[in-house]
Motif scaffolding. Structure first.
Motif, PDB file in Angstrom:
ATOM      1  N   ASN A 140       0.221   6.339  38.352  1.00 58.52           N
ATOM      2  CA  ASN A 140       1.470   6.933  38.243  1.00 58.52           C
ATOM      3  C   ASN A 140       2.096   6.301  37.012  1.00 58.52           C
ATOM      4  O   ASN A 140       2.418   4.733  37.014  1.00 58.52           O
ATOM      5  CB  ASN A 140       2.350   6.839  39.497  1.00 58.52           C
ATOM      6  CG  ASN A 140       2.112   7.713  40.643  1.00 58.52           C
ATOM      7  OD1 ASN A 140       0.810   8.311  40.190  1.00 58.52           O
ATOM      8  ND2 ASN A 140       2.472   7.568  41.429  1.00 58.52           N
TER       9      ASN A 140
ATOM     10  N   ILE B 150       5.914   6.802  35.333  1.00 58.38           N
ATOM     11  CA  ILE B 150       7.102   7.265  35.854  1.00 58.38           C
ATOM     12  C   ILE B 150       8.142   6.987  34.867  1.00 58.38           C
ATOM     13  O   ILE B 150       8.293   5.935  34.801  1.00 58.38           O
ATOM     14  CB  ILE B 150       7.548   7.223  37.457  1.00 58.38           C
ATOM     15  CG1 ILE B 150       6.275   7.360  38.146  1.00 58.38           C
ATOM     16  CG2 ILE B 150       8.709   7.935  37.672  1.00 58.38           C
ATOM     17  CD1 ILE B 150       6.474   6.617  39.585  1.00 58.38           C
TER      18      ILE B 150
ATOM     19  N   GLY C 276       3.954   2.599  41.191  1.00 60.33           N
ATOM     20  CA  GLY C 276       3.253   2.732  39.873  1.00 60.33           C
ATOM     21  C   GLY C 276       3.899   2.352  38.796  1.00 60.33           C
ATOM     22  O   GLY C 276       4.990   1.323  39.088  1.00 60.33           O
TER      23      GLY C 276
ATOM     24  N   ASP D 184       7.359   8.819  46.858  1.00 57.86           N
ATOM     25  CA  ASP D 184       6.251   8.323  46.455  1.00 57.86           C
ATOM     26  C   ASP D 184       5.358   9.732  46.802  1.00 57.86           C
ATOM     27  O   ASP D 184       4.348   9.976  45.833  1.00 57.86           O
ATOM     28  CB  ASP D 184       5.553   7.132  47.085  1.00 57.86           C
ATOM     29  CG  ASP D 184       6.239   5.897  46.422  1.00 57.86           C
ATOM     30  OD1 ASP D 184       6.663   6.047  45.506  1.00 57.86           O
ATOM     31  OD2 ASP D 184       5.974   4.798  47.185  1.00 57.86           O
TER      32      ASP D 184
ATOM     33  N   ILE E 201       6.129  12.272  44.340  1.00 65.50           N
ATOM     34  CA  ILE E 201       5.612  12.277  42.914  1.00 65.50           C
ATOM     35  C   ILE E 201       3.951  12.393  42.983  1.00 65.50           C
ATOM     36  O   ILE E 201       3.304  12.870  41.952  1.00 65.50           O
ATOM     37  CB  ILE E 201       5.890  10.552  42.651  1.00 65.50           C
ATOM     38  CG1 ILE E 201       7.518  10.590  42.761  1.00 65.50           C
ATOM     39  CG2 ILE E 201       5.122  10.319  41.376  1.00 65.50           C
ATOM     40  CD1 ILE E 201       8.068   9.286  42.267  1.00 65.50           C
ATOM     41  N   LEU E 202       3.175  11.940  43.816  1.00 69.16           N
ATOM     42  CA  LEU E 202       1.901  12.062  43.938  1.00 69.16           C
ATOM     43  C   LEU E 202       1.657  13.582  43.945  1.00 69.16           C
ATOM     44  O   LEU E 202       0.807  13.883  43.197  1.00 69.16           O
ATOM     45  CB  LEU E 202       1.087  11.448  45.063  1.00 69.16           C
ATOM     46  CG  LEU E 202      -0.373  11.359  45.047  1.00 69.16           C
ATOM     47  CD1 LEU E 202      -0.884  10.793  43.953  1.00 69.16           C
ATOM     48  CD2 LEU E 202      -1.047  10.707  46.471  1.00 69.16           C
TER      49      LEU E 202
ATOM     50  N   ILE F  68       2.270  15.149  40.461  1.00 73.50           N
ATOM     51  CA  ILE F  68       1.256  14.810  39.419  1.00 73.50           C
ATOM     52  C   ILE F  68      -0.048  15.470  39.437  1.00 73.50           C
ATOM     53  O   ILE F  68      -0.726  16.198  38.609  1.00 73.50           O
ATOM     54  CB  ILE F  68       0.904  13.230  39.466  1.00 73.50           C
ATOM     55  CG1 ILE F  68       2.250  12.492  38.954  1.00 73.50           C
ATOM     56  CG2 ILE F  68      -0.220  12.911  38.632  1.00 73.50           C
ATOM     57  CD1 ILE F  68       2.164  11.133  39.091  1.00 73.50           C
TER      58      ILE F  68
END
Length: 372
Positions: free
Chosen positions: A6, A8, A32, A363, A366-367, A370
């Motif tokens: 990651n 970010i 990340g 988290d 975000i994963l 992505i």
């Protein structure tokens, strides 16, 4: 793609604002590599590297903006180039208004987007009107929209945000507050927050004035600053409360922890301001409950989602100064009751509203963003 890959970009309107410790938590704890951008469009900075457009490039940028008749074209292009250079694969914007200002660059980047709303950006009438078109684009483009209370969630639904993009994720307090062990040693109340209309600090003063009629030795500590500070100081002078109320300015987490250790309760009288401005879920309330103090507060925004009346604190309706005063007197009359409320509050925060839970949720989002 694993979390270690990651990259970010967090974008916020200011750096290290004392009242925005939740942004610092995101910057410091998200998994990340985090690149932290802050400032206005005209003077956007990348932490550790400085302003994005400076010197001769800034002068040329101003000329180009005039030539193309596009406001902040060069500044926004510099931001886009920075994202590309750093290999950013997730944009994380703090406040809907910040994302609104950069929505054209966001869309051009084609990078997945998460926008975190915090309070005024989802409630203030003028803000919602000003950013109506940008919000519609944000809701369309973003993978997730994060809110911190059920009230905020409903407001964004009303504005047209798709329900499947909305995620409620209440803040988590710094773990140093969970380590606090209050001794309830003083007849003292603590209030920490900006002196703004939505926090109505004058109501807290008026309630405390009533408390002093029965408990003249009681003290009130008020930390923070803001445009209503002088008004509150004048109220204290008028009612001759200077020996009982102490304004301590912006206080550090360590000093706040000391106040929590020796006080009887945390107090706050939040209201919906005339302009619509309201809280999300006040972090100071989470912190004080994590420390083991009972919370005396209004039923406002997300407060009642983290504080349970007569179990972890004492709640009252907005503008009910009399009830607020009665709750403060109840705590002064019965320290054992205060201790029991505080203990249950600490366990509630540890179980349901920890920093780890808050960050783990982000988290995961975000994963997913992505990988989508």
């Amino acid at each position: 793609m694993g979390l270690q890959e990651n990259k970010i970009a967090i974008i916020s309107p200011s750096q290290n604002a004392y009242s925005e410790t939740f942004i610092q938590a995101h910057k410091n704890h998200l998994s990340g590599k985090v690149y932290y951008y802050f400032g206005s469009i005209a003077n956007l900075n990348l932490e550790g590297e400085g302003i994005l457009l400076k010197g001769a490039k800034k002068i040329y940028g101003k000329f180009l903006n005039l030539l193309l008749k596009k406001k902040f074209y060069s500044e926004k292009k510099a931001l886009l180039n920075s994202w590309k250079k750093k290999g950013i694969n997730l944009l994380f914007f703090e406040y809907g208004t910040t994302a609104g200002l950069f929505i054209d660059v966001i869309k051009e980047s084609k990078i997945p987007l998460i926008v975190h709303f915090h309070g005024y950006d989802a409630s203030m009438y003028s803000t919602i009107k000003e950013f109506e078109k940008q919000y519609a684009q944000i809701f369309d483009y973003a993978t997730y929209i994060v809110v911190v209370s059920e009230v905020m969630k409903e407001k964004l639904l009303e504005l047209g945000c798709p329900r499947d993009k909305l995620v409620k994720n209440i803040y988590g307090p710094n773990n140093l507050f969970l380590d606090c062990q209050p001794n309830f040693s003083k007849q003292q109340f603590i209030s920490v927050g900006r002196f703004t209309n939505k926090k109505a600090p004058y109501y807290t003063l008026l309630a405390f004035k009533e408390v002093l009629s029965e408990f003249p030795e009681a003290k009130l500590i008020m930390g923070g600053d803001g445009n209503l500070l002088e008004t509150c100081e004048n109220i204290c002078k008028y009612y001759q409360l200077e020996n009982s109320v102490f304004f301590d300015g912006i206080i550090t987490p360590e000093k706040y922890k000391q106040y929590l250790t020796e006080s009887l309760a945390f107090v706050q009288h939040s209201i919906i301001a005339k302009n619509g401005d309201m809280e999300g879920t006040p972090l100071a309330i989470l912190e004080s409950s994590a420390a083991g103090l009972p919370v005396i507060a209004s039923r406002h925004a997300g407060i009642s989602e983290v504080i349970t009346d007569k179990k972890t604190g004492l709640l009252f309706e907005e503008h009910d100064v009399k009830k607020m005063a009665e709750h403060m007197k109840t705590i002064l009359r019965d320290k054992e009751y205060a201790i029991s409320l505080g203990l249950r509050g600490k366990e509630n925060i540890r179980t349901y509203f920890s920093m780890k839970k808050h960050i783990d949720t982000l988290d995961r989002l975000i994963l997913k963003a992505i990988q989508s």
